[in-house]
Design an enzyme around this catalytic site. Sequence first.
Site, PDB file in Angstrom:
ATOM      1  N   GLU A 178       6.340  48.250 104.088  1.00  0.00           N
ATOM      2  CA  GLU A 178       5.322  48.427 103.253  1.00  0.00           C
ATOM      3  C   GLU A 178       4.922  47.399 102.419  1.00  0.00           C
ATOM      4  O   GLU A 178       3.609  47.282 102.490  1.00  0.00           O
ATOM      5  CB  GLU A 178       5.630  49.610 102.400  1.00  0.00           C
ATOM      6  CG  GLU A 178       4.382  50.535 101.851  1.00  0.00           C
ATOM      7  CD  GLU A 178       4.489  50.906 100.408  1.00  0.00           C
ATOM      8  OE1 GLU A 178       3.620  49.976  99.760  1.00  0.00           O
ATOM      9  OE2 GLU A 178       5.206  51.879  99.814  1.00  0.00           O
ATOM     10  N   SER A 219       8.414  50.718  97.011  1.00  0.00           N
ATOM     11  CA  SER A 219       9.057  50.986  98.326  1.00  0.00           C
ATOM     12  C   SER A 219       9.078  49.915  99.128  1.00  0.00           C
ATOM     13  O   SER A 219       8.012  49.271  99.252  1.00  0.00           O
ATOM     14  CB  SER A 219       8.262  52.370  98.886  1.00  0.00           C
ATOM     15  OG  SER A 219       8.217  53.455  98.145  1.00  0.00           O
ATOM     16  N   ARG A 226      -0.836  54.670 103.386  1.00  0.00           N
ATOM     17  CA  ARG A 226      -0.491  53.249 102.908  1.00  0.00           C
ATOM     18  C   ARG A 226      -1.281  52.198 103.722  1.00  0.00           C
ATOM     19  O   ARG A 226      -0.934  50.971 103.770  1.00  0.00           O
ATOM     20  CB  ARG A 226       0.903  52.830 102.749  1.00  0.00           C
ATOM     21  CG  ARG A 226       1.928  53.741 102.004  1.00  0.00           C
ATOM     22  CD  ARG A 226       1.362  53.503 100.434  1.00  0.00           C
ATOM     23  NE  ARG A 226       2.474  53.965  99.577  1.00  0.00           N
ATOM     24  CZ  ARG A 226       2.818  55.045  99.407  1.00  0.00           C
ATOM     25  NH1 ARG A 226       1.623  56.076  99.713  1.00  0.00           N
ATOM     26  NH2 ARG A 226       3.696  55.602  98.443  1.00  0.00           N
TER      27      ARG A 226
HETATM   28  N1  EPU Z   1      16.202  59.983  99.143  1.00  0.00           N
HETATM   29  C1  EPU Z   1      17.517  59.804  99.343  1.00  0.00           C
HETATM   30  N2  EPU Z   1      18.118  58.670  98.924  1.00  0.00           N
HETATM   31  C2  EPU Z   1      17.595  57.791  98.357  1.00  0.00           C
HETATM   32  C3  EPU Z   1      16.084  57.999  98.170  1.00  0.00           C
HETATM   33  C4  EPU Z   1      15.313  59.095  98.743  1.00  0.00           C
HETATM   34  O1  EPU Z   1      18.449  60.594  99.965  1.00  0.00           O
HETATM   35  O2  EPU Z   1      17.941  56.641  97.947  1.00  0.00           O
HETATM   36  C5  EPU Z   1      15.745  61.394  99.667  1.00  0.00           C
HETATM   37  C6  EPU Z   1      15.336  62.234  98.328  1.00  0.00           C
HETATM   38  O3  EPU Z   1      16.307  62.763  97.905  1.00  0.00           O
HETATM   39  C7  EPU Z   1      14.222  62.969  98.876  1.00  0.00           C
HETATM   40  C8  EPU Z   1      13.533  62.133  99.944  1.00  0.00           C
HETATM   41  O4  EPU Z   1      14.422  61.175 100.180  1.00  0.00           O
HETATM   42  O5  EPU Z   1      14.739  63.917  99.581  1.00  0.00           O
HETATM   43  C9  EPU Z   1      12.191  61.513  99.464  1.00  0.00           C
HETATM   44  O6  EPU Z   1      12.748  60.735  98.215  1.00  0.00           O
HETATM   45  P1  EPU Z   1      11.416  60.507  97.038  1.00  0.00           P
HETATM   46  O7  EPU Z   1      11.067  61.849  96.562  1.00  0.00           O
HETATM   47  O8  EPU Z   1      12.151  59.704  96.155  1.00  0.00           O
HETATM   48  O9  EPU Z   1      10.299  59.698  97.722  1.00  0.00           O
HETATM   49  P2  EPU Z   1      10.005  58.675  99.010  1.00  0.00           P
HETATM   50  O10 EPU Z   1       9.726  59.242 100.112  1.00  0.00           O
HETATM   51  O11 EPU Z   1      11.608  57.871  99.083  1.00  0.00           O
HETATM   52  C10 EPU Z   1       7.569  58.015  98.554  1.00  0.00           C
HETATM   53  C11 EPU Z   1       6.859  56.915  98.125  1.00  0.00           C
HETATM   54  C12 EPU Z   1       7.045  56.282  96.883  1.00  0.00           C
HETATM   55  C13 EPU Z   1       6.425  57.624  95.865  1.00  0.00           C
HETATM   56  C14 EPU Z   1       7.372  58.952  96.397  1.00  0.00           C
HETATM   57  C15 EPU Z   1       7.070  59.911  95.483  1.00  0.00           C
HETATM   58  C16 EPU Z   1       6.509  55.608 100.391  1.00  0.00           C
HETATM   59  C17 EPU Z   1       7.160  54.539 101.204  1.00  0.00           C
HETATM   60  N3  EPU Z   1       7.149  55.933  99.025  1.00  0.00           N
HETATM   61  O12 EPU Z   1       9.035  57.730  98.273  1.00  0.00           O
HETATM   62  O13 EPU Z   1       6.025  55.323  96.630  1.00  0.00           O
HETATM   63  O14 EPU Z   1       6.597  57.129  94.608  1.00  0.00           O
HETATM   64  O15 EPU Z   1       7.504  59.171  97.367  1.00  0.00           O
HETATM   65  O16 EPU Z   1       5.969  60.604  96.058  1.00  0.00           O
HETATM   66  O17 EPU Z   1       6.036  56.415 100.936  1.00  0.00           O
HETATM   67  C18 EPU Z   1       5.773  53.078  96.700  1.00  0.00           C
HETATM   68  O18 EPU Z   1       4.973  53.249  97.639  1.00  0.00           O
HETATM   69  O19 EPU Z   1       6.149  51.653  96.280  1.00  0.00           O
HETATM   70  C19 EPU Z   1       6.390  54.163  95.956  1.00  0.00           C
HETATM   71  C20 EPU Z   1       7.503  54.001  95.036  1.00  0.00           C
END
Ligand code: EPU
Length: 342
Positions: free
Chosen positions: A336, A240, A168
């Site tokens: 972010e 995010s 990012r």
């Molecule tokens: N999780 C939880 N609780 C929550 C949210 C997530 O336990 O409320 C756990 C999920 O179960 C999973 C892990 O955290 O095991 C990762 O969650 P998720 O796959 O939803 O992705 P993220 O890491 O929370 C990142 C990006 C998103 C992108 C997703 C999918 C960042 C800051 N965010 O989120 O990007 O869509 O991966 O690849 O890296 C954005 O940048 O605006 C954005 C939405």
Amino acid sequence: MYRLIHNFSLRDHNTFGISAIAKHYLTVNSHGDLLHFLKENNLSDYENRLFLGGGSNLLFINDFNGIVIHPEIGGIRLVSENKSFVEVEAGAGVNWDYFVEWCVEKGWGGIENLSLIPGNIGAVPVQNIGAYGVEAASAIIEVRGITLDSDSPAESVFNQQECKFGYRTSIFKAQLAGQFIVTSVLFRLSKRPGFQLQYEGLIEKVGQIGGTNLRTVRQAIIEIRKSKLPDPVIVGNAGSFFKNPVVSELIAKSLKNLHPDMPQYPIGSGLVKIAAGWLIEKTGWKGKSAGKAAIHDKQALVIINKGGASGKEIFRLSELVAEDVLRKFNIVLEREVQVVGN
Ligand code: EPU
């Protein structure tokens, strides 16, 4: 053509839906027009400057007492092609998801996992947008724009390496922040796409929709996003709010001992990414509000505007959440979203 407007409401130009006023608001339709404006006007005469694309990663804390520059530079152009690849240039003002759909329909792969991310092309390299195992950096070969740091603004082109892409981030967000305006981006896309389907549940979702092709992958990504992330047209948000924190393997290991179900992703060089959404959920904030701001009930990494929230209210909630994560896990959450004002 360029247009300079004064006391312009930014409410429809940030996906949080914050009612902030820009003292000056400049729109330009082409690279040449922007250069023309910058040669005739000295940006340092303005108290402050901000480059605004789709406003999908910004939080306005108060009115903006400077000049907002909004490139409305359109156009998608096929620059070259061979048997395997195409090179396509898109203007900074082109909507990102429109571009993704256009490429998918042509049968060109590489960015389909980035479907439905809000925002315009101009912000794509700055932020190095990423999702579902893919980062925009993998498809970007050149970024064209205007450098402002010298007496005379001039055209600059950055190749992939010079962009210094990271998680990012890029040179445009770090060293060159406020000094370089993107006017177009050159992408390399594949005519024989290799699909990235390792994200949890993606392969199954694609299977349910049909065979694996660019359209089904795009469709699956759209469905996954819609199930977790709020639509900014309906509920104000900027995706995010925080980055996933990165810690050393040693710290990750001791955290894992204390919390065996903590999601962790090794990213090489002895570093591990921790899921910030999980950390926030464990503090108990998921689905909870503070005034008109709330933590999204389906994805704790997202802060939403429940209607009429001020930027300060959203910011305050983010501080409360980060303080609780620090207290509980001794991990610092980094925002972010770009916070504008104070
Ligand atoms: N999780 C939880 N609780 C929550 C949210 C997530 O336990 O409320 C756990 C999920 O179960 C999973 C892990 O955290 O095991 C990762 O969650 P998720 O796959 O939803 O992705 P993220 O890491 O929370 C990142 C990006 C998103 C992108 C997703 C999918 C960042 C800051 N965010 O989120 O990007 O869509 O991966 O690849 O890296 C954005 O940048 O605006 C954005 C939405």
